[in-house]
Structures are given as C-alpha cells and as structure tokens.
Design a protein around this motif. Structure first.
Motif, PDB file in Angstrom:
ATOM      1  N   HIS A  81      -0.618 -64.804  12.653  1.00 55.57           N
ATOM      2  CA  HIS A  81       0.309 -64.555  13.872  1.00 55.57           C
ATOM      3  C   HIS A  81       1.168 -63.652  13.770  1.00 55.57           C
ATOM      4  O   HIS A  81       1.793 -63.018  14.585  1.00 55.57           O
ATOM      5  N   GLN A  82       2.007 -63.732  12.453  1.00 56.73           N
ATOM      6  CA  GLN A  82       2.988 -62.696  12.190  1.00 56.73           C
ATOM      7  C   GLN A  82       2.609 -62.026  10.775  1.00 56.73           C
ATOM      8  O   GLN A  82       2.455 -62.799   9.878  1.00 56.73           O
ATOM      9  N   THR A  83       2.762 -60.669  10.922  1.00 54.33           N
ATOM     10  CA  THR A  83       2.588 -59.919   9.651  1.00 54.33           C
ATOM     11  C   THR A  83       3.744 -58.779   9.429  1.00 54.33           C
ATOM     12  O   THR A  83       3.564 -57.840  10.335  1.00 54.33           O
ATOM     13  N   PHE A  84       4.675 -58.996   8.633  1.00 51.69           N
ATOM     14  CA  PHE A  84       5.509 -57.715   8.731  1.00 51.69           C
ATOM     15  C   PHE A  84       5.996 -57.665   7.223  1.00 51.69           C
ATOM     16  O   PHE A  84       6.098 -58.616   6.215  1.00 51.69           O
ATOM     17  N   PRO A  99       6.840 -54.347  11.326  1.00 54.07           N
ATOM     18  CA  PRO A  99       5.453 -55.348  11.710  1.00 54.07           C
ATOM     19  C   PRO A  99       4.208 -54.516  11.365  1.00 54.07           C
ATOM     20  O   PRO A  99       4.157 -53.224  11.408  1.00 54.07           O
ATOM     21  N   LYS A 101       0.057 -54.424  12.058  1.00 50.26           N
ATOM     22  CA  LYS A 101      -1.172 -54.872  12.792  1.00 50.26           C
ATOM     23  C   LYS A 101      -2.383 -55.197  11.850  1.00 50.26           C
ATOM     24  O   LYS A 101      -2.728 -54.647  10.957  1.00 50.26           O
ATOM     25  N   TYR A 134       5.281 -60.451   4.463  1.00 51.41           N
ATOM     26  CA  TYR A 134       5.465 -62.059   4.927  1.00 51.41           C
ATOM     27  C   TYR A 134       4.181 -62.226   5.943  1.00 51.41           C
ATOM     28  O   TYR A 134       3.847 -61.248   6.883  1.00 51.41           O
ATOM     29  N   SER A 137       1.566 -68.265  10.110  1.00 52.14           N
ATOM     30  CA  SER A 137       0.471 -68.584  10.743  1.00 52.14           C
ATOM     31  C   SER A 137       0.572 -70.134  11.352  1.00 52.14           C
ATOM     32  O   SER A 137       1.439 -70.697  10.601  1.00 52.14           O
TER      33      SER A 137
END
Length: 280
Positions: A81-84, A99, A101, A134, A137
C-alpha cells in the motif's frame, strides 16, 4: 474490565503482527549511467550489507533502481500500500521522501537523473545520503531495508532574498536623549513674574484716577449678559486645563444660546436708556 479488554486487544494485535507474512525484495539492483547512456556501475543489492564503496553520482549521471516486492513465504509478487525511499543526511538531519510506484505484480523501478533532480531530494553536502526503502501493507508486517549510501554533488545554496537581512536580529538601537533642562534661579523667575504683572499694576493705578462709572452693570437687563461672557472666558480656561476641542465646541454652542438672548436684552436696555425711555 475495560482496561483488561484493551490490554487483551493490544496483545492480540501484537500477536497478529508477529505472525503476519513478511515482505522482501527479489533481484534488487542498481545501475549508474553517464549522460551518454554508457554504464558506469551496475551491481545487485544485498539486503544484509550495503554496497562498498558508496554510490556516487555526477552532475549529469543517472541512477536506476529496480526490484520486485514478494511475499517471503510463497515468493509471490505483492503490491504494498505504501512504498517510498528515504534520503537522509545524518550530518545535517535533512531528509527527503520519494514515493515509488509498484505494479500489481510487485515490480518497481526508480530513476534519479541528476540533470533534473527531483524536489524531494534534501540539500546535499560532501557527506553521503543514507537511502532506505520502506514498505507498508495492511496484510503484511511493515519492513525497511537499508539499501546503500549515496554521494551526490553538493547542492547550491539558495539565493538570498532582498529582504533577508530584515529577518535576522539587528543591532540594538541606542537612543541618545538630551539632558534635562535646567531651571533658572528662583530670583530670576520672580523678577520676570513681577515684570509681567507690572502693566496690570499701572492699569489699576490709572483706573483709580479715572474712576470709570458703571452704574447699571448689575441691572437685571445687563448683568446676565456679563455673566454669560464670563462663562465663555471660564470655558476657555477649562479647555486649556482639561477639555478637548470637540467638548469645547459642544459646550460653546449650548452657551451661545443664552448669550445671544441676554445680549439682545442688554442692547435693547442700553438703547432705551439713551433715548430716556428707561431709568433702570
């Protein structure tokens, strides 16, 4: 009861997190290319140890980072859900967040072109930036990976604003005051007071010789007018002591009405007296 239920709920969350599936990276790799697309350095990334020496980019170099996010247990691709990426300068404490994608299959690619650096990069110095990935999920435990140290060209200091000096502490203003005015001697003050009062002494002396006659001053037709004139003089003294201009105009307008009325009566009485119609 409520405290016990809350404690049980928190312990359940911790237990769920401990048994949650873990995300990992598959085939992480970086590639550094020059502006002419020639490859300068390309290596796989170990999640246990950072590449050595630290990655270094020139003012026109391009860094490409590729990896796939997979479930550590079954090896299937996962889209977090988040990747950065976090760029952190340990010397200055500055950091930047970028961030990334990720496709539904878990594949991700990041490109850093120093000819057009993103605004997410922090101000850089000669010290390397710590680059950390980072992953977050809802169904997997969060994880972070220390990827590598990155040395970038030092950033240019921002241009000074025209009013920059106004936002800093200015030197204290030292005020210089004139010394207090010295009062003259009491003898000198008394002398000039007598000098200013002397015309009144002369005037009173002349009046004592002339002895002007005002037999009708206190008559009922003239004295009210004299009293209103004295009231006007008192109003001016009051204005000099305490009143404001607006108050003086208001009180003067009110006082003007009886003054005009009594003045008309006084003039009429003087006219009758001159014509011999009245002996008052």
């Amino acid at each position: 009861m409520a405290v016990g239920a809350l404690s049980w709920f928190l312990l359940s969350l911790v237990a769920i997190g401990a048994h949650a599936a873990t995300l990992t990276l598959q085939s992480p790799r970086f590639t550094i290319s020059a502006s002419d697309a020639s490859q300068l350095r390309s290596e796989p990334i170990s999640l246990a140890q950072k590449p050595s020496p630290a990655l270094s980019l020139g003012s026109s170099d391009v860094l490409k980072l590729t990896f796939q996010v997979v479930d550590k247990e079954d090896g299937k691709g996962v889209q977090p859900h988040q990747t950065f990426l976090r760029f952190y300068d340990a010397a200055t404490g500055e950091e930047g967040i970028q961030p990334i994608k990720v496709t539904p299959g878990g594949k991700a690619k990041f490109e850093l072109n120093m000819a057009r650096p993103p605004s997410s990069l922090p101000p850089t110095t000669a010290d390397p930036l710590k680059v950390t990935l980072y992953l977050g999920s809802f169904v997997h435990a969060p994880v972070q990976y220390e990827l590598f140290d990155l040395v970038l060209p030092p950033s240019q200091p921002p241009a000074l604003h025209a009013d920059e000096a106004s936002f800093h502490v200015r030197p204290e203003i030292q005020h210089t005051f004139r010394p207090d005015q010295k009062l003259p001697l009491k003898v000198i003050s008394a002398f000039f007071t007598i000098l200013l009062a002397s015309p009144w002494v002369v005037l009173l002396g002349m009046w004592s010789h002339i002895r002007p006659q005002v037999p009708h001053l206190f008559s009922p037709n003239i004295f009210p007018f004299i009293a209103t004139l004295a009231a006007f003089e008192g109003l001016l003294v009051w204005y000099w002591v305490a009143l404001r201009l607006g108050q003086v105009l208001l009180y003067g307008a009110i006082l003007a009405i009886p003054t005009a009325f009594t003045g008309q009566r006084a003039l009429a009485a003087l006219n009758e007296r001159r014509l011999g119609k009245s002996s008052k």
